[in-house]
Write a protein that holds these residues in place. Structure first.
Motif, mmCIF file in Angstrom:
data_model
loop_
_atom_site.group_PDB
_atom_site.id
_atom_site.type_symbol
_atom_site.label_atom_id
_atom_site.label_comp_id
_atom_site.label_asym_id
_atom_site.label_seq_id
_atom_site.Cartn_x
_atom_site.Cartn_y
_atom_site.Cartn_z
ATOM 1 N N GLU A 22 0.694 -1.330 0.541
ATOM 2 C CA GLU A 22 0.150 0.168 0.057
ATOM 3 C C GLU A 22 0.495 1.124 0.558
ATOM 4 O O GLU A 22 2.346 1.304 0.853
ATOM 5 N N GLU A 24 0.824 5.502 -0.345
ATOM 6 C CA GLU A 24 -0.308 6.370 -0.137
ATOM 7 C C GLU A 24 0.917 8.352 -0.259
ATOM 8 O O GLU A 24 2.185 7.779 -0.052
ATOM 9 N N GLU A 25 0.780 8.754 -1.108
ATOM 10 C CA GLU A 25 1.260 10.202 -1.628
ATOM 11 C C GLU A 25 0.524 11.407 -1.851
ATOM 12 O O GLU A 25 -0.241 11.290 -2.884
ATOM 13 N N ASP A 27 -2.300 13.114 -1.868
ATOM 14 C CA ASP A 27 -4.232 12.709 -2.128
ATOM 15 C C ASP A 27 -3.746 11.678 -2.940
ATOM 16 O O ASP A 27 -5.110 11.364 -2.772
ATOM 17 N N LYS A 29 -3.644 7.265 -2.923
ATOM 18 C CA LYS A 29 -3.562 5.969 -2.371
ATOM 19 C C LYS A 29 -3.074 4.679 -3.850
ATOM 20 O O LYS A 29 -4.585 5.016 -4.504
ATOM 21 N N THR A 31 -3.386 0.742 -3.286
ATOM 22 C CA THR A 31 -2.798 -1.321 -2.978
ATOM 23 C C THR A 31 -2.944 -2.163 -4.134
ATOM 24 O O THR A 31 -3.595 -2.245 -5.019
ATOM 25 N N SER A 44 -6.777 9.246 -1.253
ATOM 26 C CA SER A 44 -6.483 9.124 0.643
ATOM 27 C C SER A 44 -8.186 9.365 0.640
ATOM 28 O O SER A 44 -8.526 9.219 1.975
#
Length: 190
Positions: A22, A24-25, A27, A29, A31, A44
Motif C-alpha cells: 500500500e 500513499e502520496e 492525496d 493512495k 493498494t 486518500s
C-alpha cells in the motif's frame, strides 16, 4: 502518481513475492495485491456519499427476488386444480350456471323481480342493532323506499327499491356478507 511509478511498483511486488503493498502520496493512495488480479486505486480523501450513491446500490441487490416471483405462480395452479374439484361437485361446470339461472326464472312469477346487491359488503336489515328492520316479508314498498343497508369499507350504503311492489321473500340473513349481483329480495309487482 505517474503511470511509470505504478508499473515499477507492480514489477517490484511481483519479483519480491510480497502479498500486498500500500503506497500513499499526498492525496493519492494505491493498494497492490499479489494474489489477486485486482489493483485498487483510490484517493486518500473521499467525500462522504449522501443521498444517491450508497443507498441505491443495495436497492439494486434484490435481483434474487425475481426467482421468488415464479414461486407464487406455482401455488396459483393449486387453486386451478381445486376449481376442477369444485366443478365435479356441481356435476358439469357449464350447465350449473344455466341451471341456477333456470332456477331463478323458475322461482319468479310473471310479476316478480329480483333485487340484487349493487356492491360487495355486509347486509343489514335495520339501520342499527336496536332498530326495527326496514322491511319484512309481506310489506308493501314504493319506489325509493329503503330496503336494507350494505356496509362496504365502513360506509353504510342504503339500498332503495326501484319499483313498487310487495316483498315476497328476503333471501339474505341479517349481518351476512353479500357478493355483487347476489339476489337479496323477491318483489311482487302486482
Amino acid at each position: 502518481m505517474k503511470l511509470s511509478k505504478i508499473q515499477e511498483l507492480l514489477q517490484m511486488v511481483a519479483e519480491s513475492g510480497v502479498a500486498e503493498v500500500e503506497v500513499e502520496e499526498d492525496d493519492f493512495k494505491i493498494t497492490i495485491r499479489q494474489n489477486g488480479p485486482t489493483v485498487m486505486m483510490q484517493p486518500s480523501y473521499s467525500p462522504p456519499m449522501h443521498g444517491y450513491g450508497m443507498p441505491q446500490q443495495p436497492q439494486y441487490a434484490p435481483q434474487p427476488q425475481q426467482p421468488q416471483a415464479p414461486q407464487p405462480q406455482q401455488p396459483a395452479p393449486a387453486p386451478e386444480t381445486s376449481a376442477p374439484a369444485a366443478s365435479p361437485s356441481t356435476s358439469d361446470s357449464a350447465p350449473a350456471p344455466d341451471t341456477d339461472a333456470e332456477d331463478d326464472d323458475g322461482e319468479l312469477g310473471a310479476n316478480e323481480i329480483l333485487v340484487k346487491a349493487p356492491i360487495v359488503g355486509t347486509f343489514y336489515r335495520a339501520p342499527s342493532p336496536d332498530s326495527d328492520p326496514f322491511i319484512a316479508e309481506g310489506d308493501r314498498v314504493g319506489e325509493g323506499d329503503v330496503l336494507c343497508i350494505i356496509e362496504a369499507m365502513k360506509l353504510m350504503n342504503e339500498i332503495e327499491c326501484e319499483t313498487p311492489g310487495v316483498i315476497k321473500e328476503i333471501l339474505v340473513e341479517d349481518a351476512e356478507p353479500v357478493e355483487f349481483d347476489q339476489p337479496l329480495f323477491i318483489v311482487d309487482q302486482s
